[in-house]
Motif scaffolding. Structure first.
Motif, PDB file in Angstrom:
ATOM      1  N   GLY A 191     -18.775  -6.686 -65.536  1.00 25.78           N
ATOM      2  CA  GLY A 191     -20.274  -5.593 -66.145  1.00 25.78           C
ATOM      3  C   GLY A 191     -20.257  -4.989 -65.246  1.00 25.78           C
ATOM      4  N   PRO A 192     -21.354  -4.411 -64.300  1.00 27.62           N
ATOM      5  CA  PRO A 192     -21.737  -3.586 -63.897  1.00 27.62           C
ATOM      6  C   PRO A 192     -20.861  -2.686 -62.664  1.00 27.62           C
ATOM      7  N   PHE A 193     -19.576  -3.608 -62.251  1.00 27.79           N
ATOM      8  CA  PHE A 193     -19.029  -3.011 -61.583  1.00 27.79           C
ATOM      9  C   PHE A 193     -17.729  -2.752 -61.822  1.00 27.79           C
ATOM     10  N   ASN A 194     -17.749  -2.636 -63.081  1.00 22.74           N
ATOM     11  CA  ASN A 194     -16.559  -2.628 -63.596  1.00 22.74           C
ATOM     12  C   ASN A 194     -15.846  -1.497 -63.075  1.00 22.74           C
ATOM     13  N   PHE A 195     -14.288  -1.644 -63.075  1.00 19.03           N
ATOM     14  CA  PHE A 195     -13.596  -0.543 -61.681  1.00 19.03           C
ATOM     15  C   PHE A 195     -12.962   0.425 -63.252  1.00 19.03           C
ATOM     16  N   GLU A 196     -12.449  -0.123 -64.026  1.00 16.52           N
ATOM     17  CA  GLU A 196     -12.052   0.515 -65.882  1.00 16.52           C
ATOM     18  C   GLU A 196     -12.979   1.456 -65.937  1.00 16.52           C
ATOM     19  N   SER A 197     -14.154   1.057 -66.053  1.00 22.12           N
ATOM     20  CA  SER A 197     -14.680   2.179 -66.459  1.00 22.12           C
ATOM     21  C   SER A 197     -15.418   3.026 -65.568  1.00 22.12           C
ATOM     22  N   VAL A 198     -15.508   3.203 -64.306  1.00 22.30           N
ATOM     23  CA  VAL A 198     -16.073   4.356 -63.457  1.00 22.30           C
ATOM     24  C   VAL A 198     -14.743   5.024 -63.273  1.00 22.30           C
ATOM     25  N   MET A 199     -13.800   4.677 -62.779  1.00 18.51           N
ATOM     26  CA  MET A 199     -12.380   5.040 -62.868  1.00 18.51           C
ATOM     27  C   MET A 199     -11.604   5.938 -64.308  1.00 18.51           C
ATOM     28  N   ASP A 200     -12.010   5.879 -65.204  1.00 21.21           N
ATOM     29  CA  ASP A 200     -11.199   5.867 -66.573  1.00 21.21           C
ATOM     30  C   ASP A 200     -12.176   7.867 -66.975  1.00 21.21           C
ATOM     31  N   PRO A 201     -13.191   7.661 -66.788  1.00 23.92           N
ATOM     32  CA  PRO A 201     -13.815   8.795 -67.196  1.00 23.92           C
ATOM     33  C   PRO A 201     -14.291   9.626 -65.559  1.00 23.92           C
ATOM     34  N   ILE A 202     -13.593   9.158 -64.902  1.00 30.90           N
ATOM     35  CA  ILE A 202     -13.938   9.912 -63.526  1.00 30.90           C
ATOM     36  C   ILE A 202     -14.136  11.667 -63.178  1.00 30.90           C
ATOM     37  N   ASP A 203     -12.960  12.224 -64.145  1.00 32.08           N
ATOM     38  CA  ASP A 203     -12.949  13.536 -64.525  1.00 32.08           C
ATOM     39  C   ASP A 203     -13.876  13.649 -65.270  1.00 32.08           C
ATOM     40  N   VAL A 204     -14.361  13.261 -66.516  1.00 34.88           N
ATOM     41  CA  VAL A 204     -15.335  13.952 -67.142  1.00 34.88           C
ATOM     42  C   VAL A 204     -16.834  13.921 -66.327  1.00 34.88           C
ATOM     43  N   LYS A 205     -17.307  13.194 -65.401  1.00 35.57           N
ATOM     44  CA  LYS A 205     -18.105  12.849 -64.612  1.00 35.57           C
ATOM     45  C   LYS A 205     -18.202  13.893 -63.483  1.00 35.57           C
ATOM     46  N   ILE A 206     -16.817  14.099 -62.749  1.00 37.43           N
ATOM     47  CA  ILE A 206     -16.986  15.118 -61.688  1.00 37.43           C
ATOM     48  C   ILE A 206     -16.976  16.772 -62.501  1.00 37.43           C
TER      49      ILE A 206
END
Length: 520
Positions: free
Chosen positions: A305-320
């Motif tokens: 759920g809220p601590f999903n490692f994949e959902s954080v790392m996968d779009p990290i380039d988009v966020k930066i």
């Protein structure tokens, strides 16, 4: 004459009675010899016919096909036979969670590698030379994330690392959008001090810090939990049986051999009492083991759920990139606020006043790849699939230690009816079945258990599980308290566990208890 006739009749009956009772004396031991040989022993040790068993130390001292030497060898065999099913079950459990740990660890590491590769590819396409000239900043960012995943907060302070990253990025971008000025190091330090107030990257740094912290703490703590399980199982399963337990196992498994009844299996309740006595210390691990598994299952829910490692790392380039675009769009307002707070900078030498920001080349807009173009991770699997699988295994592992006697005392090893070996004869087993754990063995009819001497190895593993459970619960709230590795990256948990064991030792010693350390 009548008296002589009566005496003759009585004598005849007496002879017949003695002959009937003595029949087992002449019983052949051929079947016992074959069974003894099948265990790898010398069949010449077995007598041809039953002999008086007064020499036996464990089995009933009736006429027997066993010598004292045979009884000793069969006792050793019973020790091995007793350990075999427990060892097999433990090995299976170790293998299951070694494999799951490997899957999760590989998956998290691949996500980090793919995120770095994806950001690099996208930023080269989007920002070109400007990114290439500053690529070491992003390379260092991912290196620190990987170090934190491996070694935790004892090596990398995630908050400080992220703050340094955004400050460094602000400094570089501030110079790029204000190329017409020259900035001293002291001036840029002033800019860094105003980072929080200026919010040049919008709300991205705050959100990303929260997401990364929770996801990384959850991922690395969960992976450490998976790695711990095989370690605990291995150490607990290596605890050797006591002499009393070996004696009880011999009486249960091989005394029927000595009586010539090689096919006779022990009664189920007899087996349960023997195994609960032999595995009393292991059963005491169960409470903390189950608490640990509950904490693992709870953290697995967070990973989904809220601590999903994949959902954080996968779009990290988009966020930066979103943060960089925020800085670009608000560069004039940010610069004016900086000039107000840090002073008007000096114009750069030889800079043409008409040269615009557009001419500097920093005009890139982020264009993300399509999902199909993103690299796959961990052989195409996903975090959801991994957690779904491991949750089933974790649930199945609950009560592993307390149910070991029931797991062992089934099938071909025992007889469920009354026509079974009860320890002395082929008959019903009458004794009450003991409960699990050391405290319940005080009246065990088949195994002498000293309840004042808990096993040190198992007590230390209880302390280890309790410590890991506290880390898992903290990770469930997004906090990392498991600073268990030093600068060398080595695992320092055994030292903590050793300290916990000694504390437990002294507390029990002061309470009048004692330890028996058995090395396998």
């Amino acid at each position: 004459m009548k008296t002589m006739l009566l005496f003759s009749t009585v004598y005849t009956f007496a002879v017949l009675f003695v002959s009937t009772k003595a029949e087992p004396k002449s019983t052949s031991c051929n079947e016992v010899r074959a069974a003894y040989r099948s265990k790898g022993f010398n069949s010449n040790d077995v007598p041809n016919k039953g002999i008086h068993g007064t020499h036996l130390k464990v089995c009933p001292q009736e006429y027997s096909c066993c010598t004292l030497e045979m009884e000793e060898k069969l006792s050793q065999q019973s020790h091995s036979d007793l350990k075999a099913p427990v060892s097999q079950l433990s090995t299976n459990l170790q293998s299951t969670f070694k494999q799951r740990h490997s899957h999760f660890d590989q998956f998290f590491r691949e996500l980090l590698d793919n995120a770095e590769r994806s950001l690099n590819d996208m930023f080269v396409r989007t920002y070109g030379k400007m990114y290439v000239q500053n690529a070491e900043l992003f390379k260092h960012f991912f290196q620190e994330l990987k170090r934190y995943y491996v070694s935790g907060s004892g090596v990398v302070n995630l908050d400080s690392m992220l703050s340094d990253f955004w400050e460094d990025l602000l400094e570089r971008m501030f110079r790029l959008v204000n190329v017409q000025y020259e900035f001293s190091d002291a001036y840029m330090e002033c800019v860094s001090r105003h980072t929080e107030q200026l919010k040049p990257f919008g709300d991205v740094p705050r959100k990303l810090r929260l997401q990364l912290t929770r996801a990384f703490v959850a991922a690395r703590t969960f992976t450490r939990g998976l790695a711990l399980m095989p370690e605990v199982v291995n150490k607990v399963s290596m605890v050797n049986a006591s002499p009393s337990c070996v004696r009880a196992a011999m009486k249960m498994m091989y005394c029927p051999y000595c009586s010539g009844q090689i096919a006779l299996k022990p009664c189920q309740n007899f087996c349960l009492n023997v195994m609960r006595g032999c595995l009393a210390n292991q059963a005491d691990l169960d409470t903390e083991w189950n608490n640990f598994l509950d904490a693992m299952l709870s953290l697995a829910e967070r990973l989904e759920g809220p601590f999903n490692f994949e959902s954080v790392m996968d779009p990290i380039d988009v966020k930066i990139s979103e943060a960089i675009m925020n800085m670009q769009e608000n560069s004039m307002q940010v610069s004016q606020k900086v000039f107000q707070g840090c002073g008007q900078p000096q114009p750069g030498k030889g800079f043409r006043s008409r040269r615009s920001v557009k001419e500097t080349g920093f005009t890139g807009r982020f264009r993300p790849y399509s999902p199909d173009a993103r690299p796959t991770t961990a052989a195409g699997t996903s975090l959801d699939r991994l957690t779904t699988d491991v949750k089933k295994k974790l649930k199945h592992a609950k009560k592993f230690w307390s149910t070991l006697p029931e797991t062992v005392c089934v099938g071909e090893r025992i007889t469920s009816g009354d026509d079974c070996w009860n320890g002395t004869a082929k008959s019903r087993y009458e004794s009450v079945v003991m409960g699990n754990g050391l405290a319940n063995q005080v009246s065990n009819p088949d195994v002498e258990v000293d309840i004042t001497k808990p096993d040190l190895v198992i007590r230390s593993q209880i302390a280890v599980l309790k410590e890991m459970t506290s880390w898992l619960k903290a990770a469930h709230s997004g906090n990392d308290i498991s600073s268990d590795q030093g600068e060398d990256g080595g695992d320092h948990r055994p030292l903590l566990s050793s300290c916990a064991s000694w504390l437990m030792f002294w507390s029990l010693l002061n309470a009048g208890g004692a330890f028996t350390l058995v090395v396998a």
